[in-house]
Design an enzyme around this catalytic site. Structure first.
Site, short mmCIF file in Angstrom:
data_model
loop_
_atom_site.label_atom_id
_atom_site.label_comp_id
_atom_site.label_asym_id
_atom_site.label_seq_id
_atom_site.Cartn_x
_atom_site.Cartn_y
_atom_site.Cartn_z
CG ASN A 8 -0.53 4.99 5.79
OD1 ASN A 8 -0.86 6.19 5.55
ND2 ASN A 8 0.01 4.24 5.11
CD1 TRP A 9 -6.09 6.48 9.44
CD2 TRP A 9 -7.04 8.56 9.68
NE1 TRP A 9 -6.87 6.69 10.72
CE2 TRP A 9 -7.34 8.00 10.94
CE3 TRP A 9 -7.26 10.00 9.48
CZ2 TRP A 9 -8.14 8.68 12.02
CZ3 TRP A 9 -8.02 10.39 10.51
CH2 TRP A 9 -8.13 10.06 11.72
CE LYS A 10 -2.33 2.57 2.91
NZ LYS A 10 -2.02 1.39 2.28
CG HIS A 96 3.47 3.71 2.19
ND1 HIS A 96 2.88 3.32 0.87
CD2 HIS A 96 2.95 3.19 3.25
CE1 HIS A 96 1.89 2.54 1.18
NE2 HIS A 96 1.98 2.27 2.65
CD GLU A 98 -0.61 2.81 -0.72
OE1 GLU A 98 -0.85 3.75 -0.02
OE2 GLU A 98 -1.02 1.82 -0.38
CD GLU A 168 3.52 -0.50 5.06
OE1 GLU A 168 2.71 -0.74 5.87
OE2 GLU A 168 3.78 0.30 4.19
N GLY A 174 -3.11 -3.79 1.11
CA GLY A 174 -4.29 -3.54 0.70
C GLY A 174 -4.93 -4.80 0.15
CB SER A 214 -3.39 -7.53 4.71
OG SER A 214 -3.41 -6.86 3.26
N GLY A 235 -3.22 0.05 7.59
CA GLY A 235 -3.78 0.89 6.57
C GLY A 235 -5.32 0.90 7.02
N GLY A 236 -5.99 -0.05 6.01
CA GLY A 236 -7.42 -0.05 6.05
C GLY A 236 -8.10 -0.35 7.26
P1 PGA Z 1 -3.02 -2.06 4.49
O1 PGA Z 1 -1.93 -0.77 4.40
O2 PGA Z 1 -3.13 -2.25 6.14
O3 PGA Z 1 -4.26 -1.57 4.19
O4 PGA Z 1 -2.71 -3.27 4.00
C1 PGA Z 1 -0.62 -0.93 5.21
C2 PGA Z 1 0.16 0.22 4.68
O5 PGA Z 1 0.02 0.49 3.40
O6 PGA Z 1 0.80 1.03 5.56
#
Ligand code: PGA
Length: 252
Positions: A8-10, A96, A98, A168, A174, A214, A235-236
């Site tokens: 997930n590159w956001k 998600h 966010e 999640e 994050g 994470s 994500g990251g």
């Molecule tokens: P993260 O994000 O790996 O940076 O914690 C995961 C996500 O939001 O899907």
């Protein structure tokens, strides 16, 4: 079941960076013949078409990070499931945290997105998870129970097989603070029990439930070790080919 590793590159990477990533990933996958996992990349909308062209012929699938629940019309700024399909998407992330947090998406809205995605032949990756306060107040199970009940409303027993659920915990996204393998396993098992109640034993056993929050090359192996954890939403650590590949290689 093969583990599924989703990037997930956001809101990261423009067109050029996305293309560079795809080329590098393709080279590495060819070199190392990575076949142990189902790999999905969810870039920003603006890179979908370019990635589709570059990843064509590889075993990497394409997904979007969001979609709207109407098919066509005056919805300025929105993207439909059909549009995503036309760019080569097979998957779409819905709900998600966010989007729930910054764009006021409720589980009722997420439910409409799940139903529309399935109607249009896209496979939703449905995100659920509790926040820190709920976690500390030991409300995790009741929060997840409510999210699943609403988000999967009217999803048929045939269609549910095309849904991946991503657990999640919001406090782990994050933050560098991941759930322990034990915590992840216990929530995944709870989700399976819930699916058994709504659907049946078979659906519950075969459901694909992945963990997100994470995930890193350091903790992926441990998190993926449980048979109840069918992969990860990253994500990251999915933004660099090297760390993303290490995570893929941790899928048993
Ligand atoms: P993260 O994000 O790996 O940076 O914690 C995961 C996500 O939001 O899907």
């Amino acid at each position: 079941m093969k583990k599924m590793v989703v990037a997930n590159w956001k809101m990261n990477k423009g067109l050029v960076q996305s293309q560079q990533f795809a080329e590098e990933l393709k080279t590495q996958l060819e070199k190392h013949k990575v076949l142990n996992a189902d790999i999905v990349i969810c870039p920003p909308f603006t890179s979908l078409d370019a990635l589709n062209k570059r990843l064509n012929g590889t075993n990497v699938k394409l997904g979007a990070q969001n979609m709207y629940y109407e098919t066509i019309g005056a919805f300025t700024g929105e993207i439909s499931a059909g549009m995503l399909k036309s760019c080569g998407c097979e998957y779409v992330i819905v709900g998600h945290s966010e989007r729930r947090q910054f764009f006021n998406e409720t589980s009722a809205i997420v439910n409409k997105k799940v139903l529309m995605a399935l109607d249009e032949g896209l496979k939703p990756i449905l995100c659920v998870g509790e926040n820190l306060q709920e976690h500390d107040d030991k409300l995790t199970e009741s929060v997840i129970d409510g999210q699943i009940t609403t988000c999967l409303g009217h999803v048929s027993v045939e269609d549910i097989t095309n849904v991946t659920i991503a657990y999640e915990p919001i406090w782990a996204i994050g933050t560098g603070k991941n759930a322990t393998p034990h915590q992840a396993e216990s929530v995944h098992n709870f989700i399976r029990k819930k699916l058994k109640k709504i659907y049946n034993e078979e659906i519950s056993k075969n459901a694909r439930i992945i963990y997100g929050g994470s995930i890193s090359p350091e903790n992926a192996k441990e998190l993926f070790a449980s048979p109840s954890v069918n992969g990860g939403l990253v994500g990251g650590a999915s933004l660099e080919v090297e760390s993303f590949l290490k995570i893929i290689n941790s899928a048993l």
